[in-house]
Motif scaffolding. Sequence first.
Motif, PDB file in Angstrom:
ATOM      1  N   LEU A   1      -6.352   8.073 -11.750  1.00  0.00           N
ATOM      2  CA  LEU A   1      -5.392   7.045 -12.164  1.00  0.00           C
ATOM      3  C   LEU A   1      -6.088   6.168 -13.201  1.00  0.00           C
ATOM      4  O   LEU A   1      -7.157   5.612 -12.926  1.00  0.00           O
TER       5      LEU A   1
ATOM      6  N   GLY B   1       0.849  -1.201   0.000  1.00  0.00           N
ATOM      7  CA  GLY B   1       0.000   0.000   0.000  1.00  0.00           C
ATOM      8  C   GLY B   1       0.877   1.240   0.000  1.00  0.00           C
ATOM      9  O   GLY B   1       2.039   1.171   0.369  1.00  0.00           O
TER      10      GLY B   1
ATOM     11  N   HIS C   1      -7.509   9.806  -1.099  1.00  0.00           N
ATOM     12  CA  HIS C   1      -7.994   8.450  -0.778  1.00  0.00           C
ATOM     13  C   HIS C   1      -7.969   8.241   0.739  1.00  0.00           C
ATOM     14  O   HIS C   1      -8.907   7.692   1.321  1.00  0.00           O
ATOM     15  N   GLU C   2      -6.877   8.714   1.386  1.00  0.00           N
ATOM     16  CA  GLU C   2      -6.746   8.527   2.845  1.00  0.00           C
ATOM     17  C   GLU C   2      -7.699   9.425   3.621  1.00  0.00           C
ATOM     18  O   GLU C   2      -8.330   8.966   4.581  1.00  0.00           O
TER      19      GLU C   2
HETATM   20  O1  LIG Z   1      -6.198   3.572   2.195  1.00  0.00           O
HETATM   21  C1  LIG Z   1      -5.133   3.042   1.808  1.00  0.00           C
HETATM   22  N1  LIG Z   1      -5.116   1.811   1.353  1.00  0.00           N
HETATM   23  O2  LIG Z   1      -6.274   1.153   1.322  1.00  0.00           O
HETATM   24  C2  LIG Z   1      -3.876   1.136   0.948  1.00  0.00           C
HETATM   25  C3  LIG Z   1      -4.022   0.328  -0.316  1.00  0.00           C
HETATM   26  N2  LIG Z   1      -4.323   1.184  -1.462  1.00  0.00           N
HETATM   27  C4  LIG Z   1      -3.326   1.859  -2.068  1.00  0.00           C
HETATM   28  O3  LIG Z   1      -2.202   1.867  -1.655  1.00  0.00           O
HETATM   29  C5  LIG Z   1      -3.727   2.614  -3.293  1.00  0.00           C
HETATM   30  C6  LIG Z   1      -3.697   1.983  -4.529  1.00  0.00           C
HETATM   31  C7  LIG Z   1      -4.061   2.700  -5.665  1.00  0.00           C
HETATM   32  C8  LIG Z   1      -4.456   4.022  -5.586  1.00  0.00           C
HETATM   33  C9  LIG Z   1      -4.479   4.630  -4.348  1.00  0.00           C
HETATM   34 CL1  LIG Z   1      -4.956   6.273  -4.234  1.00  0.00          CL
HETATM   35  C10 LIG Z   1      -4.120   3.935  -3.194  1.00  0.00           C
HETATM   36 CL2  LIG Z   1      -4.162   4.688  -1.636  1.00  0.00          CL
END
Ligand SMILES: O=CN(O)CCNC(=O)c1cccc(Cl)c1Cl
Length: 183
Positions: A104, A58, A153-154
């Motif tokens: 993305l 992640g 996203h976070e």
């Molecule tokens: O909330 C965090 N996660 O769920 C960790 C796993 N996802 C990623 O690393 C991830 C993958 C693709 C695009 C984005 Cl924007 C993110 Cl954040």
Amino acid sequence: MITMDDIVREGDPVLRENAEEVSLPPTDEDKHILGEMLQFIKNSQDEEIAEEYNLRAGVGIAAPQIGISKRMLAVHFTDFKDKEYSYGLFNPKIISHSVEKTYLPGGEGCLSVDREVPGIVPRYARITLRATTLEGDEVKLRLKGYAAIVVQHEIDHLNGIMFYDHINSENPQEIPDNATSAD
Ligand SMILES: O=CN(O)CCNC(=O)c1cccc(Cl)c1Cl
Ligand code: NI
């Protein structure tokens, strides 16, 4: 150490809550937790550690994903221009953002979602946020492109929002007209 056993999966109500502000200055416990979150992300990107502990890679994690409904997030990644981002943040707040959107092309994934959910996730192309770092400094960060996407996203996790909430269910691959690809 945080492992996948600690990651809360979709269906758990904590992922749909509005997380609580962290009282500042952060307690030693809050600092320890945020430090562990940052270490987990680094571990998840280390081939040997990730294999040893079966970690899914992640680039960020938010406290609700480990069942803690507090406004804390950690990110660790290099963007498309090889700029490194490695932050633990308390109480991140987007104070301004562009009208323009970005995304993305391959969509997004989430450690709390054990399935592929294909589709374009429109995000603000540029954001300015205020936050307090793990080290205790108040910062104002101007982010764009991949960094802006990851942090949004976070922050969504702190507001009970999952990435697929943003996907157009009629046409998941639809590109919004004021959006340009982030890669
Ligand atoms: O909330 C965090 N996660 O769920 C960790 C796993 N996802 C990623 O690393 C991830 C993958 C693709 C695009 C984005 Cl924007 C993110 Cl954040
Ligand atoms: Ni996520």
